[in-house]
Enzyme design. Structure first.
Site, short mmCIF file in Angstrom:
data_model
loop_
_atom_site.label_atom_id
_atom_site.label_comp_id
_atom_site.label_asym_id
_atom_site.label_seq_id
_atom_site.Cartn_x
_atom_site.Cartn_y
_atom_site.Cartn_z
N ASP A 105 0.86 -1.19 0.00
CA ASP A 105 0.00 0.00 0.00
C ASP A 105 0.89 1.24 0.00
O ASP A 105 1.27 1.75 -1.07
CB ASP A 105 -0.92 -0.09 1.22
CG ASP A 105 -1.95 1.02 1.27
OD1 ASP A 105 -1.85 1.98 0.49
OD2 ASP A 105 -2.87 0.95 2.11
N ARG A 166 -11.76 -11.47 5.57
CA ARG A 166 -10.47 -12.05 5.17
C ARG A 166 -10.63 -13.29 4.32
O ARG A 166 -9.78 -13.58 3.47
CB ARG A 166 -9.64 -12.42 6.41
CG ARG A 166 -8.91 -11.28 7.05
CD ARG A 166 -7.80 -11.80 7.95
NE ARG A 166 -7.41 -10.83 8.95
CZ ARG A 166 -6.52 -9.86 8.77
NH1 ARG A 166 -5.92 -9.73 7.62
NH2 ARG A 166 -6.22 -9.03 9.75
C1 PRP Z 1 -1.32 -4.77 5.61
C2 PRP Z 1 -0.76 -5.75 4.61
C3 PRP Z 1 0.69 -5.38 4.53
C4 PRP Z 1 0.69 -3.90 4.86
C5 PRP Z 1 0.89 -3.11 3.60
O1 PRP Z 1 -1.12 -5.27 6.88
O2 PRP Z 1 -0.95 -7.07 5.01
O3 PRP Z 1 1.45 -6.10 5.46
O4 PRP Z 1 -0.59 -3.58 5.43
O5 PRP Z 1 0.75 -1.75 3.84
P1 PRP Z 1 1.92 -0.71 3.62
O6 PRP Z 1 2.49 -0.94 2.27
O7 PRP Z 1 1.19 0.62 3.71
O8 PRP Z 1 2.92 -0.86 4.71
P2 PRP Z 1 -1.92 -4.73 8.16
O9 PRP Z 1 -1.04 -3.76 8.93
O10 PRP Z 1 -3.26 -4.21 7.76
O11 PRP Z 1 -2.04 -6.02 9.04
P3 PRP Z 1 -2.73 -7.44 8.72
O12 PRP Z 1 -1.98 -8.05 7.56
O13 PRP Z 1 -2.53 -8.18 9.98
O14 PRP Z 1 -4.18 -7.18 8.38
#
Ligand code: PRP
Length: 176
Positions: A105, A166
């Site tokens: 992201d 999920r």
């Molecule tokens: C999400 C996803 C990635 C991260 C990407 O994890 O799984 O690990 O965000 O985002 P970024 O590029 O902005 O860093 P999240 O923190 O939502 O946790 P989860 O996977 O446990 O849902």
């Protein structure tokens, strides 16, 4: 087919499209690592668990699966801090590492992982993500990428919205 949940807007990537792309990525990884003894695959929890399960079941190279759990803060900024909630079971020194993510992201998590894992001196490190958001001014290289997607909140196939959705077999957008 069951109706889309009322909190969801539309299906962005269907189950069939995901499954076909996962096989393509797996074949590409298999070809690239055909001469490697053991590929050390690191799934990033929680989001990567479903993608990782499908991807690894198609792989034709010897591999080990391990997990890291990370938490990130400040999703809306580029300075969001990331920290390790659960670390790997084994050292990665000298190993061929493939990091598997559900989504890139802001890129904060992947940038952090590059720093932390490369600091542990693996033989090599590559990254695989199912999704990457198209964001202005962002250029985070991903070695094996499933799909580029618009900058919208997406759920399903491992990705959540307040821990919901999920286990949907497709990627859907959430109503704004
Ligand atoms: C999400 C996803 C990635 C991260 C990407 O994890 O799984 O690990 O965000 O985002 P970024 O590029 O902005 O860093 P999240 O923190 O939502 O946790 P989860 O996977 O446990 O849902």
């Amino acid at each position: 087919m069951r109706e889309l949940h009322p909190e969801l807007d539309r299906i962005l990537i269907s189950t069939e499209e995901i499954q076909a792309r996962v096989i393509e990525l797996s074949n590409q990884i298999t070809a690239d690592y055909s001469d490697v003894d053991n590929l050390y695959i690191i799934g990033i929890l929680k989001g990567a668990f479903i993608f990782l399960a499908d991807l690894t079941r198609h792989l034709q190279v010897t591999h080990t699966v391990d997990f890291m759990a990370l938490s990130s803060y400040g999703k809306t900024t580029t300075t969001g801090a990331v920290r390790i909630l659960m670390d790997l079971r084994e050292p990665v020194e000298g190993k061929h590492v493939l990091v598997v993510e559900d989504i890139v992201d802001t890129g904060n998590t992947l940038n952090y992982l590059h720093r932390v894992i490369k600091g542990r001196r693996p033989a090599s490190m590559r990254t695989c993500a199912l999704l990457q958001k198209i964001r202005q001014g962002m250029d985070i290289p991903v070695d094996y990428l499933g799909f580029n997607i618009p900058d919208e909140w997406v759920v399903g196939y491992g990705l959540d919205f307040g821990e919901k959705f999920r286990t949907l077999p497709y990627i859907a957008t959430v109503k704004q």
